[in-house]
Enzyme design. Structure first.
Site, mmCIF file in Angstrom:
data_model
loop_
_atom_site.group_PDB
_atom_site.id
_atom_site.type_symbol
_atom_site.label_atom_id
_atom_site.label_comp_id
_atom_site.label_asym_id
_atom_site.label_seq_id
_atom_site.Cartn_x
_atom_site.Cartn_y
_atom_site.Cartn_z
ATOM 1 N N LEU A 223 0.846 -1.188 0.000
ATOM 2 C CA LEU A 223 0.000 0.000 0.000
ATOM 3 C C LEU A 223 0.881 1.236 0.000
ATOM 4 O O LEU A 223 1.810 1.340 0.807
ATOM 5 C CB LEU A 223 -0.898 0.007 1.247
ATOM 6 C CG LEU A 223 -1.725 1.281 1.493
ATOM 7 C CD1 LEU A 223 -2.816 1.423 0.436
ATOM 8 C CD2 LEU A 223 -2.332 1.269 2.901
ATOM 9 N N LEU B 185 6.554 6.816 4.749
ATOM 10 C CA LEU B 185 5.734 5.766 5.344
ATOM 11 C C LEU B 185 5.778 4.489 4.509
ATOM 12 O O LEU B 185 5.866 3.381 5.054
ATOM 13 C CB LEU B 185 4.296 6.258 5.500
ATOM 14 C CG LEU B 185 3.373 5.441 6.401
ATOM 15 C CD1 LEU B 185 4.033 5.117 7.729
ATOM 16 C CD2 LEU B 185 2.066 6.181 6.627
ATOM 17 N N TYR B 186 5.751 4.620 3.206
ATOM 18 C CA TYR B 186 5.820 3.430 2.356
ATOM 19 C C TYR B 186 7.180 2.746 2.504
ATOM 20 O O TYR B 186 7.258 1.545 2.777
ATOM 21 C CB TYR B 186 5.575 3.808 0.894
ATOM 22 C CG TYR B 186 5.657 2.622 -0.050
ATOM 23 C CD1 TYR B 186 4.728 1.592 0.025
ATOM 24 C CD2 TYR B 186 6.671 2.543 -1.006
ATOM 25 C CE1 TYR B 186 4.792 0.495 -0.831
ATOM 26 C CE2 TYR B 186 6.751 1.457 -1.866
ATOM 27 C CZ TYR B 186 5.809 0.440 -1.780
ATOM 28 O OH TYR B 186 5.900 -0.645 -2.632
ATOM 29 N N ALA B 187 8.257 3.515 2.325
ATOM 30 C CA ALA B 187 9.596 2.926 2.443
ATOM 31 C C ALA B 187 9.840 2.411 3.859
ATOM 32 O O ALA B 187 10.444 1.347 4.054
ATOM 33 C CB ALA B 187 10.653 3.956 2.065
ATOM 34 N N LYS C 266 8.037 -0.832 4.411
ATOM 35 C CA LYS C 266 8.564 -1.890 3.540
ATOM 36 C C LYS C 266 9.982 -2.315 3.954
ATOM 37 O O LYS C 266 10.406 -3.450 3.678
ATOM 38 C CB LYS C 266 8.599 -1.416 2.084
ATOM 39 C CG LYS C 266 7.293 -1.570 1.336
ATOM 40 C CD LYS C 266 7.015 -3.031 0.995
ATOM 41 C CE LYS C 266 5.868 -3.189 0.028
ATOM 42 N NZ LYS C 266 5.618 -4.602 -0.319
#
Length: 299
Positions: free
Chosen positions: A145, A204-206, A209
């Protein structure tokens, strides 16, 4: 003088003998080479198995489109039967299209819907493999996401959603695979090249992940004795709906300009690596993050 002449004569004779041996040896090697070439010409060529994953079962999470669909088709072509996971009931028509494409390659399929942020749903996916095929050999986990905002604008709800999709689902899918895959199985988790560099808006994505790389290293050590390999594939930006949903045309063009050939990636750029990691030939490749991004970010 006669002794000297005798020595010279003997030396000359020895040298000629050595030359005859050398010439005979080289001629023999040449004959062997010719014979070997003729034998190789007459022999049937070595043929790789047309379906190297025949008899194997692969679980593909997030299989409704984009990377999940591409990897499902690739492994179906290699002979695997498939468990196709999708997140939301309203996307059933999309995963059914994936199912149609993989069945055209001869694969058997079973569909499983559910939010993998719920551990019970993770177990259901693996149960489907066991109940349908009596085994599971490969996991390709693609769920993710993107919420793209400056950190200062992120909400607690944004954080919880991202952590659930990107971190929690990956952890428990990989953990379940570690328990339930057959020996010599394959675990392939999809990460991101953004963990190798800073891109504004992607904290937030990195950040959610990044743990995928650590899960990969740890799990590879924990279950390696069973012959199971664990790898993380970290693509750069791909020209698909997942990427474009978070971007403007201008930011997408800028991302494309950062690769060495000035374009966004495609699933077909990543698929060969996934095929390799799913194969028997990747047995010595484990615990590693593989960057596939056309030079977008190097590390």
């Amino acid at each position: 003088m006669s002794t000297l002449n005798a020595n010279i004569t003997n030396a000359t004779s020895n040298e000629m003998g050595r030359r005859r041996v050398l010439t005979t040896g080289l001629a023999g090697l040449a004959s062997l080479a010719v014979a070997g070439a003729a034998q190789a010409q007459n022999a049937a060529p070595s043929v790789m198995p047309a379906k190297p994953l025949k008899g194997k079962v692969a679980i593909i999470t997030g299989a409704r489109n984009n990377q999940g669909r591409a990897y499902a088709i690739a492994l179906a072509k290699m002979g695997a039967d498939l468990v196709l996971h999708y997140h939301r009931a309203e996307t059933l028509d999309q995963v059914q299209e994936t199912e149609r494409l993989v069945r055209a390659e001869g694969a058997r399929t079973v569909l499983v819907q559910g939010d993998l942020g719920e551990v019970a749903n993770v177990r259901r996916v693996f149960d489907a493999a066991q109940n349908t095929y009596k085994r599971a050999d490969i996991l390709v986990h693609t769920v993710g996401l993107i919420i793209k905002k400056p950190m200062a604008d992120m909400t607690e709800a944004d954080y919880e959603r991202s952590q659930r999709a990107n971190t929690k689902s990956t952890f428990f899918c990989m953990a379940e695979a570690g328990k339930r895959l057959t020996d010599n199985g394959r675990i392939i988790a999809i990460g991101t090249s953004l963990t190798a560099g800073a891109a504004p808006g992607y904290a937030l994505y990195a950040g959610t992940k990044a743990p995928v790389e650590e899960f990969t290293r740890m799990l590879a050590k924990e279950i390696g004795k069973r012959g199971i390999t664990v790898n993380c594939v970290a693509p750069g930006p791909l020209d698909n709906s997942f990427f474009h949903a978070a971007e403007t045309p201008q930011s997408a063009a800028y991302a494309a300009s950062l690769s060495m050939v000035g374009r966004l990636g495609k699933e077909s750029d990543i698929t060969p690596l996934v095929e390799y990691l799913a194969s028997a030939g990747s047995q010595w490749t484990t615990g590693t993050t593989h960057w596939v991004n056309g030079g977008y970010i190097t590390r």
